[in-house]
Design a protein around this motif. Structure first.
Motif, PDB file in Angstrom:
ATOM      1  N   GLY A  34       4.812   3.702   2.576  1.00  0.00           N
ATOM      2  CA  GLY A  34       3.788   2.684   2.442  1.00  0.00           C
ATOM      3  C   GLY A  34       4.052   1.538   3.376  1.00  0.00           C
ATOM      4  O   GLY A  34       4.936   1.592   4.223  1.00  0.00           O
ATOM      5  N   PHE A  35       3.281   0.498   3.212  1.00  0.00           N
ATOM      6  CA  PHE A  35       3.415  -0.675   4.062  1.00  0.00           C
ATOM      7  C   PHE A  35       2.916  -1.886   3.310  1.00  0.00           C
ATOM      8  O   PHE A  35       2.211  -1.769   2.306  1.00  0.00           O
ATOM      9  CB  PHE A  35       2.650  -0.500   5.382  1.00  0.00           C
ATOM     10  N   SER A  36       3.283  -3.059   3.801  1.00  0.00           N
ATOM     11  CA  SER A  36       2.734  -4.292   3.240  1.00  0.00           C
ATOM     12  C   SER A  36       1.925  -4.964   4.332  1.00  0.00           C
ATOM     13  O   SER A  36       2.264  -4.898   5.511  1.00  0.00           O
ATOM     14  CB  SER A  36       3.840  -5.210   2.723  1.00  0.00           C
TER      15      SER A  36
ATOM     16  N   PRO B 196      -8.432   8.589   1.521  1.00  0.00           N
ATOM     17  CA  PRO B 196      -7.926   9.701   0.724  1.00  0.00           C
ATOM     18  C   PRO B 196      -6.405   9.742   0.586  1.00  0.00           C
ATOM     19  O   PRO B 196      -5.885  10.251  -0.415  1.00  0.00           O
ATOM     20  CB  PRO B 196      -8.437  10.942   1.463  1.00  0.00           C
ATOM     21  N   CYS B 197      -5.669   9.181   1.549  1.00  0.00           N
ATOM     22  CA  CYS B 197      -4.207   9.237   1.487  1.00  0.00           C
ATOM     23  C   CYS B 197      -3.592   8.067   0.725  1.00  0.00           C
ATOM     24  O   CYS B 197      -2.389   8.065   0.469  1.00  0.00           O
ATOM     25  CB  CYS B 197      -3.639   9.293   2.900  1.00  0.00           C
ATOM     26  N   VAL B 198      -4.395   7.092   0.334  1.00  0.00           N
ATOM     27  CA  VAL B 198      -3.864   5.910  -0.346  1.00  0.00           C
ATOM     28  C   VAL B 198      -3.697   6.207  -1.832  1.00  0.00           C
ATOM     29  O   VAL B 198      -4.642   6.581  -2.521  1.00  0.00           O
ATOM     30  CB  VAL B 198      -4.783   4.681  -0.128  1.00  0.00           C
ATOM     31  N   LEU B 199      -2.461   6.058  -2.299  1.00  0.00           N
ATOM     32  CA  LEU B 199      -2.157   6.305  -3.702  1.00  0.00           C
ATOM     33  C   LEU B 199      -2.381   5.065  -4.558  1.00  0.00           C
ATOM     34  O   LEU B 199      -2.907   5.151  -5.666  1.00  0.00           O
ATOM     35  CB  LEU B 199      -0.702   6.766  -3.859  1.00  0.00           C
ATOM     36  N   GLN B 200      -1.959   3.910  -4.037  1.00  0.00           N
ATOM     37  CA  GLN B 200      -2.044   2.675  -4.821  1.00  0.00           C
ATOM     38  C   GLN B 200      -1.976   1.474  -3.886  1.00  0.00           C
ATOM     39  O   GLN B 200      -1.251   1.491  -2.899  1.00  0.00           O
ATOM     40  CB  GLN B 200      -0.888   2.623  -5.823  1.00  0.00           C
TER      41      GLN B 200
ATOM     42  N   VAL C 260       0.860  -1.177   0.000  1.00  0.00           N
ATOM     43  CA  VAL C 260       0.000   0.000   0.000  1.00  0.00           C
ATOM     44  C   VAL C 260       0.897   1.228   0.000  1.00  0.00           C
ATOM     45  O   VAL C 260       1.682   1.438   0.927  1.00  0.00           O
ATOM     46  CB  VAL C 260      -0.917   0.013   1.243  1.00  0.00           C
ATOM     47  N   TYR C 261       0.803   2.033  -1.059  1.00  0.00           N
ATOM     48  CA  TYR C 261       1.568   3.279  -1.152  1.00  0.00           C
ATOM     49  C   TYR C 261       0.669   4.416  -0.698  1.00  0.00           C
ATOM     50  O   TYR C 261      -0.481   4.522  -1.132  1.00  0.00           O
ATOM     51  CB  TYR C 261       2.029   3.520  -2.590  1.00  0.00           C
ATOM     52  N   VAL C 262       1.202   5.268   0.195  1.00  0.00           N
ATOM     53  CA  VAL C 262       0.396   6.353   0.744  1.00  0.00           C
ATOM     54  C   VAL C 262       1.083   7.699   0.523  1.00  0.00           C
ATOM     55  O   VAL C 262       2.296   7.779   0.335  1.00  0.00           O
ATOM     56  CB  VAL C 262       0.128   6.154   2.258  1.00  0.00           C
TER      57      VAL C 262
END
Length: 141
Positions: free
Chosen positions: A94-96, A111-115, A52-54
């Motif tokens: 981000g995180f996994s 809203p903060c999650v890019l991908q 998860v990219y933020v």
């Protein structure tokens, strides 16, 4: 008729192993251990590791921000802390975490999650076609 001694079991180790496994499976301790295992829901069985990219605000602690991003999807910060496998803090934020398809969809709405992308492992060098040392190129080369 002469009773056979247990020595014949030593000559047939497969039979001995089978008997020991059957005895272990019927023991009270094994039954307690099996009953204590939580049953996984079908959704939990479909969970897979995702990255998860933020878009983390400048100055915000990365790990705390990642937990706060995941907590609404999983129900609590404690569950989010347990679910995060790794925090990415340098080249990207981000995180996994191991997530179900429904959790992925909920997370994408933040809203903060890019991908959100499934984690994948690529083998760059291998034996393609039986030739050792073959190099596969992916992306820009």
């Amino acid at each position: 008729m002469k009773a056979e001694s247990p020595r014949h079991l030593l000559r047939n180790p497969s039979l001995l192993i089978l008997i020991l496994l059957a005895a272990a499976a019927t023991s009270p301790l094994a039954q307690i251990a099996m009953a204590a295992e939580p049953e996984q829901t079908p959704a939990a069985q479909d969970a897979a590791v995702h990255i998860v990219y933020v878009d983390r605000p400048e100055g915000a602690d990365a790990e705390e921000f990642h937990i706060r991003t995941l907590a609404p999807v999983l129900g609590s910060e404690e569950k989010a802390k347990d679910a995060v496998l790794y925090h990415y803090k340098h080249a990207a934020s981000g995180f996994s975490a191991k997530l179900t398809p429904a959790q992925v969809e909920d997370l994408k709405k933040q809203p903060c999650v890019l991908q959100v992308t499934p984690s994948q492992t690529y083998q760059l060098h291998g034996s393609e076609g039986g030739h050792a040392g073959t190099t596969r190129t992916m992306g820009l080369m």
